[in-house]
Design a protein around this motif. Structure first.
Motif, mmCIF file in Angstrom:
data_model
loop_
_atom_site.group_PDB
_atom_site.id
_atom_site.type_symbol
_atom_site.label_atom_id
_atom_site.label_comp_id
_atom_site.label_asym_id
_atom_site.label_seq_id
_atom_site.Cartn_x
_atom_site.Cartn_y
_atom_site.Cartn_z
ATOM 1 N N ILE A 165 -11.152 3.481 -2.380
ATOM 2 C CA ILE A 165 -11.170 1.739 -2.299
ATOM 3 C C ILE A 165 -12.511 0.941 -2.857
ATOM 4 O O ILE A 165 -13.822 1.295 -2.524
ATOM 5 C CB ILE A 165 -11.199 1.360 -0.886
ATOM 6 C CG1 ILE A 165 -9.868 2.296 -0.168
ATOM 7 C CG2 ILE A 165 -10.859 0.032 -0.906
ATOM 8 C CD1 ILE A 165 -9.979 2.400 1.326
ATOM 9 N N PHE A 176 -6.155 6.629 -0.552
ATOM 10 C CA PHE A 176 -6.585 5.478 -1.399
ATOM 11 C C PHE A 176 -8.156 5.803 -1.751
ATOM 12 O O PHE A 176 -9.204 6.079 -0.677
ATOM 13 C CB PHE A 176 -6.278 4.367 -0.788
ATOM 14 C CG PHE A 176 -5.000 4.083 -0.741
ATOM 15 C CD1 PHE A 176 -4.412 3.810 -1.973
ATOM 16 C CD2 PHE A 176 -4.267 3.699 0.507
ATOM 17 C CE1 PHE A 176 -2.845 3.556 -2.062
ATOM 18 C CE2 PHE A 176 -2.956 3.417 0.383
ATOM 19 C CZ PHE A 176 -2.371 3.344 -1.024
ATOM 20 N N LEU A 223 0.705 -1.289 -0.054
ATOM 21 C CA LEU A 223 -0.051 -0.151 -0.027
ATOM 22 C C LEU A 223 0.746 1.212 0.156
ATOM 23 O O LEU A 223 0.716 2.196 -0.785
ATOM 24 C CB LEU A 223 -0.952 0.084 1.167
ATOM 25 C CG LEU A 223 -2.223 -0.891 1.072
ATOM 26 C CD1 LEU A 223 -2.944 -0.970 2.577
ATOM 27 C CD2 LEU A 223 -3.281 -0.530 0.058
ATOM 28 N N THR A 229 -8.959 -3.284 3.939
ATOM 29 C CA THR A 229 -9.776 -1.811 3.619
ATOM 30 C C THR A 229 -9.481 -1.008 4.791
ATOM 31 O O THR A 229 -9.332 0.195 4.747
ATOM 32 C CB THR A 229 -11.163 -2.016 3.357
ATOM 33 O OG1 THR A 229 -11.593 -2.833 2.090
ATOM 34 C CG2 THR A 229 -11.971 -0.610 3.082
ATOM 35 N N ALA A 233 -6.195 0.468 4.789
ATOM 36 C CA ALA A 233 -5.927 1.658 3.821
ATOM 37 C C ALA A 233 -6.559 2.973 4.421
ATOM 38 O O ALA A 233 -5.992 4.008 4.166
ATOM 39 C CB ALA A 233 -6.591 0.997 2.674
ATOM 40 N N MET A 290 -15.244 0.545 2.320
ATOM 41 C CA MET A 290 -15.292 0.607 0.725
ATOM 42 C C MET A 290 -15.992 1.638 0.089
ATOM 43 O O MET A 290 -17.183 2.050 0.557
ATOM 44 C CB MET A 290 -15.411 -0.697 0.069
ATOM 45 C CG MET A 290 -14.674 -1.954 0.804
ATOM 46 S SD MET A 290 -15.138 -3.239 -0.024
ATOM 47 C CE MET A 290 -14.214 -4.639 0.937
ATOM 48 N N SER A 329 -10.757 -8.875 2.736
ATOM 49 C CA SER A 329 -11.006 -7.670 2.024
ATOM 50 C C SER A 329 -11.120 -6.572 2.892
ATOM 51 O O SER A 329 -10.839 -5.279 2.770
ATOM 52 C CB SER A 329 -11.794 -7.849 1.026
ATOM 53 O OG SER A 329 -13.052 -8.109 1.399
ATOM 54 N N THR A 334 -9.580 -4.004 -3.049
ATOM 55 C CA THR A 334 -9.160 -5.029 -1.998
ATOM 56 C C THR A 334 -10.100 -6.078 -2.323
ATOM 57 O O THR A 334 -11.292 -6.254 -2.269
ATOM 58 C CB THR A 334 -9.458 -4.330 -0.831
ATOM 59 O OG1 THR A 334 -10.823 -4.142 -0.607
ATOM 60 C CG2 THR A 334 -8.598 -2.858 -0.295
#
Length: 613
Positions: free
Chosen positions: A463, A461, A399, A438, A441, A489, A434, A412
């Motif tokens: 996402i 990011f 990342l 996330t 991130a 997300m 995932s 992700t």
């Protein structure tokens, strides 16, 4: 006031050290807590050795004796038996001046835990009830990485019992917890939750613990505790070991007392020898009532200069947006791949998505491809990151590297297991899924490292999450989607769909969600390809009519391609009735399909906009 707390008013108390460290050195091949039932004499001997070394306090051998951890060893049905035996063993070892703490370890560690807080509280309550009923002098909640977990456990315990509570957080950083909160602030919350003694244990040795406590204030209405590890971990002859530093440990103990610590013991790697040196070095010391706290020098997190770029999320909310998947090659002849990138760039595609060894098949690193694309083309790379191939260290490094390259669009995904690919013997990592990736991130987007320290520059990011609508029960898939959205997300990319009905179904099932969707369209390239998709790809079913159409033209490549494009364009028509996002999956590197479908998409959306004007 209990005898334990009354003793701490004017005295330094020394606790014991590690139990598991000693048992493992003697050849333990199960969990240490199992020995309460199978080898109680060995556990008792360890307790006695710590008391002989000068420990005023010993803890029960129950740190990892919760349902979830014991389940790994097939002992989950022995939770109460193990705790009851542990208290009995400790009582047999203790003398009249020894305090016994019932030890409970945290659930939420460095790796993501699927267990919810209510389940954690349920299992912890069983441990606490058993320990209190067996007659411990206090409870020691230790090695808690998660502040929320610890404070909730303390509150629940305090509602039931008026018993001394020692509560210790574990930090990966000397200044901050994983969530970025300062340790000093977090410990105040621990005290406010009802703990009588608050502090730190594990992960750090004496030196770094002393650094942490230099920033910690003397709490009001509580005392400070510290259980350092013996040292940093080392590896020798393929075995992990700690430094032989008992004398040094004792000297640093004096510094910890000067920082306000009143209860001091040892964690991983410590032995009766360490406790003996602690006892000797602090025996003439008295608790401090005042100290000078060194403030933490805060490091500001500036925003990345690329933060002003428009994200795919904001773009697709405003206008029809096209992203294209183009897998990197399985070989080093990349000429065709980058020619295709150039064609997509010239066609003003909004982003190219780069899979991460999809189907567990080795391909050129997508981060390397993304780097070249950022340098040489205007098209935005959207990089997939799978949790299968990298541990927590590798994922974070990945990342940070992407951010350094200015690659901010990521997808992700948990990742297909290795057994379905070309190397079925390869290891699966899956430190997180995932959602866990996330969350990492998003921490980086706040400028916070996973150990709680500042990154100095915030990442940016945007996402994406994956969504497979080709399932029998779409409502269950949507519930999983909602959890992904809760994890942070920003938008979703779907697996390919092959019917207008499915597109409409997805719209109806997801229209309540405040997140854009890119609907996947992947052209069928031949009758054999149609049969494969229909019969071998889970969830995908083509209608009898479509299969018959491809069968009718199976010997004519031109007609097959024309049919494929027509059917895909019909699906694109439906996509743009309900969604702004279109995800074109390039079949077998045949970018000519993608270019024609992208041009068609742009034309029909342009026509619609002109009609509106």
């Amino acid at each position: 006031m209990s005898q334990l707390l009354n003793k701490l008013k004017n005295n330094i108390l020394v606790a014991d050290g590690a139990i598991g460290t000693i048992l493992y050195s003697e050849g333990l091949d199960t969990c240490p807590e199992a020995y309460n039932l199978t080898h109680p004499d060995k556990v008792q001997r360890i307790h006695q050795s710590y008391i002989e070394a000068g420990a005023d306090i010993i803890q029960t051998n129950t740190y990892g004796a919760n349902f979830e951890k014991l389940k790994v060893f097939g002992l989950e049905h022995k939770v109460k038996d193990i705790h009851q035996a542990a208290v009995q063993i400790a009582k047999q070892a203790a003398n009249n001046d020894t305090f016994i703490l019932g030890t409970v370890g945290g659930f939420r560690g460095i790796k993501q835990e699927a267990l919810g807080l209510s389940a954690i509280q349920y299992h912890t309550e069983i441990q606490v009830d058993t320990l209190v009923e067996a007659g411990v002098d206090g409870l020691l909640f230790e090695t808690y990485y998660d502040l929320e977990e610890l404070t909730n456990i303390i509150k629940a315990t305090r509602r039931k019992y008026d018993i001394p509570i020692i509560a210790q957080l574990t930090a990966l950083n000397t200044n901050y917890l994983r969530d970025g909160s300062e340790i000093n602030t977090a410990l105040k919350q621990v005290a406010a939750s009802g703990a009588d003694i608050i502090g730190l244990n594990c992960h750090h040795g004496p030196h770094h613990m002393q650094q942490s406590f230099s920033h910690i204030e003397l709490p009001e209405g509580a005392y400070l505790s510290c259980y350092p590890n013996a040292s940093l971990l080392d590896i020798e002859n393929s075995e992990f070991r700690y430094s032989d530093n008992a004398a040094y440990f004792g000297k640093v103990a004096q510094q910890l007392i000067n920082e306000g610590v009143r209860l001091i013991g040892g964690c991983c790697g410590t032995t009766p020898e360490h406790i003996q040196f602690i006892k000797s070095s602090v025996k003439d010391l008295k608790p401090v009532s005042d100290k000078k706290v060194i403030p933490i020098t805060k490091q500001s997190s500036r925003s990345n200069t690329t933060s002003q770029q428009q994200t795919l999320t904001s773009k697709v909310k405003q206008q029809p947006t096209i992203i294209v998947e183009l897998d990197t090659p399985k070989h080093l002849d990349t000429d065709k791949f980058f020619r295709n990138i150039k064609k997509l760039d010239d066609a003003n595609i909004d982003a190219v998505t780069l899979a991460d060894n999809s189907l567990a098949t080795v391909r050129i690193s997508n981060i390397a491809a993304a780097s070249i694309i950022k340098q040489q083309y205007a098209i935005e790379p959207l990089v997939h990151i799978t949790c299968r191939d990298r541990n927590l260290i590798g994922l974070q490094s990945h990342l940070l590297g992407l951010s350094l390259l200015g690659v901010n669009e990521i997808l992700t995904i948990t990742g297909d297991p290795s057994k379905i690919g070309h190397l079925p013997g390869a290891s699966n990592v899956y430190d997180v899924n995932s959602k866990g990736l996330t969350e990492i991130a998003l921490r980086f987007n706040k400028g916070i490292n996973t150990d709680g320290d500042a990154l100095k520059t915030k990442t940016n990011f945007n996402i994406a999450g994956a969504f497979d609508p080709n399932v029998k029960k779409l409502d269950g898939a949507v519930r999983r989607l909602e959890k992904k959205l809760e994890s942070g997300m920003h938008y979703f990319i779907t697996q390919p769909v092959y019917s207008a009905e499915k597109i409409k179904e997805v719209y109806e099932a997801t229209k309540h969600l405040d997140a854009p969707f890119f609907i996947g369209i992947m052209p069928v390239t031949s009758y054999k390809n149609a049969l494969f998709l229909h019969n071998e790809v889970p969830g995908i079913k083509l209608s009898d009519e479509i299969l018959e159409q491809f069968e009718a033209v199976k010997n004519d490549k031109a007609k097959t391609k024309a049919l494929s494009l027509k059917l895909s364009k019909d699906l694109i028509d439906t996509v743009h009735e309900y969604f702004n996002g279109l995800y074109l999956i390039t079949p077998f590197q045949s970018v000519e399909y993608t270019l024609e479908l992208a041009a068609y998409s742009k034309q029909i959306t342009s026509n619609k906009q002109e009609a509106i004007l």
